[in-house]
Design an enzyme around this catalytic site. Sequence first.
Site, short mmCIF file in Angstrom:
data_model
loop_
_atom_site.label_atom_id
_atom_site.label_comp_id
_atom_site.label_asym_id
_atom_site.label_seq_id
_atom_site.Cartn_x
_atom_site.Cartn_y
_atom_site.Cartn_z
N LYS A 72 50.27 45.34 32.66
CA LYS A 72 48.89 44.84 32.67
C LYS A 72 48.02 45.80 31.90
CE LYS A 72 45.74 41.97 34.17
NZ LYS A 72 45.25 41.92 32.77
N LYS A 96 47.13 53.74 36.75
CA LYS A 96 45.94 53.15 37.36
C LYS A 96 46.30 52.08 38.38
CE LYS A 96 42.88 52.28 34.23
NZ LYS A 96 42.06 51.66 33.17
N LYS A 108 49.24 47.95 27.11
CA LYS A 108 47.99 47.98 26.34
C LYS A 108 48.27 47.47 24.94
CE LYS A 108 43.77 49.59 27.16
NZ LYS A 108 43.24 49.79 28.52
N THR A 192 34.43 46.76 36.36
CA THR A 192 34.73 48.16 36.07
C THR A 192 33.57 49.05 36.53
OG1 THR A 192 36.00 47.40 34.17
CG2 THR A 192 35.46 49.74 34.23
N ASN A 223 30.12 47.44 28.37
CA ASN A 223 30.25 46.71 29.64
C ASN A 223 30.24 47.64 30.86
OD1 ASN A 223 32.19 45.66 31.86
ND2 ASN A 223 31.41 43.83 30.85
N SER A 360 40.88 41.77 37.58
CA SER A 360 41.83 41.03 36.73
C SER A 360 42.98 40.51 37.59
CB SER A 360 42.41 41.95 35.65
OG SER A 360 41.57 41.99 34.53
N1 GLU Z 1 40.89 47.38 29.74
C1 GLU Z 1 40.63 47.59 31.14
C2 GLU Z 1 41.19 48.93 31.58
O1 GLU Z 1 41.40 49.80 30.79
C3 GLU Z 1 41.06 46.41 31.99
C4 GLU Z 1 42.52 46.10 31.99
C5 GLU Z 1 42.83 44.79 32.71
O2 GLU Z 1 41.96 44.20 33.31
O3 GLU Z 1 44.02 44.41 32.66
O4 GLU Z 1 41.37 49.15 32.74
#
Ligand code: GLU
Length: 432
Positions: A72, A96, A108, A192, A223, A360
């Site tokens: 993810k 995370k 990513k 976030t 954001n 998410s």
């Molecule tokens: N890009 C965000 C992060 O770095 C969200 C990732 C997601 O929702 O999968 O946490």
Amino acid sequence: MSNEKATSLFDDAISRLDDAAAHAKIEAEALLRLRRPKAFMEVSIPVRMDDGTLRVFTGYRSRHDDSRGPAKGGIRFHPNVSPEEVKALAFWMTCKCACVGIPYGGGKGGVTVNPKELSRLELERLSRGYIRQVADFIGPDTDVPAPDVYTNATVMGWMMDEYSKIHRQRTPAVITGKPIALGGSLGRDDATGRGAYYCIKELEKLRDWKPSEMRVAVQGFGNAGQHVARLLHADGYKIVAVSDSRGGIYSAEGFDIPSLIKMKRDSRRLEAVYCHETICETVDAQKITNEELLELDVDLLLPAALENQITTDNVANIKAPVIVELANGPTTSDADEVLAKRGTLVVPDILANAGGVTVSYFEWVQNKAGYYWTVEEIHRKLRPIMVSAFHAIYEVMENKKIDMRTAAYVVALERIGEAIAAQGTAEFFVKT
Ligand code: GLU
């Protein structure tokens, strides 16, 4: 010239494993697996530009680990996107998701592009083109992308639509952070910032903070930065400095954040303004650079922009006693050591910005169930996840007398290690 050791962003990110492993129950072989991405893909994306010419962009997707669930993590459109950056960001996602206990691994993606130079149609062609190239690499049960720096719900909507067309099946769970109309979740937009806000509220209780006495600087007014500033301002915190990629503004009295957000949304500019309904007035403020913002004498510093902002070059000048990282990787490991020695509390990225991926996860669950929740339900479910992860990590920090980042990695590594060990195949040998 930076004094930083000449390591890549990925190597620097991975170096945290060793610090944490010394305090965590995890098999050496599991650790070895986490040192590299499980899979990495580089693609070329041909895009027909509005003037009829063809440009070919480079895109990437890294699947770091999927022991705890599908990979993810977001997709970034930025001129500095590189393989090493994407690999580091995917590694952080693995940690995370484990850190807050949601059932995902880490991934990513990114495209090396300045999206501000593209027209809307070019951006749509690029977004769809990226998905055409990675369509076999991602999937609702293998690897689930989301927004990241300079991508948003609109881009996610195009991407989900393209994936659904390729598979001839509507597949909302392949991507999160979508527009509500296409199966997005309520509460994903500010998740976030809200997750970080919940962490700050716990610190407020622990440290007996009076919001009106708290001076806050926010680096990055995208954001995450806008929402955390809005929520803190509503509670009476003084947001004395904010910045975007062009620079920042400072006012000792603090800014009216809703006015700044309105201005940024209407004109894409960050200006010191106060708005009443549609009338906006410029207010007194000092122009500062992003570098100066980081070094301000404030009570709370919120880096919410990009990686590598607090380095050995400026760490000696950082005055804030508490840093809450909304960006991914804003502090290098060398700078981190200095901060830890000095007693600066750093609430690390893999905890502080985990609210986004947590909502998410809620979006993905809703897509799979085909049943949608209210925004109150989202907030009611997000808060306990953030609060319990915060306290679990805080406790490890205090018990083991380590810094909060190492504690967050200890919690994450133990969970990932357990999943790797539980897979128990011949590829992984656990000593008995
Ligand atoms: N890009 C965000 C992060 O770095 C969200 C990732 C997601 O929702 O999968 O946490």
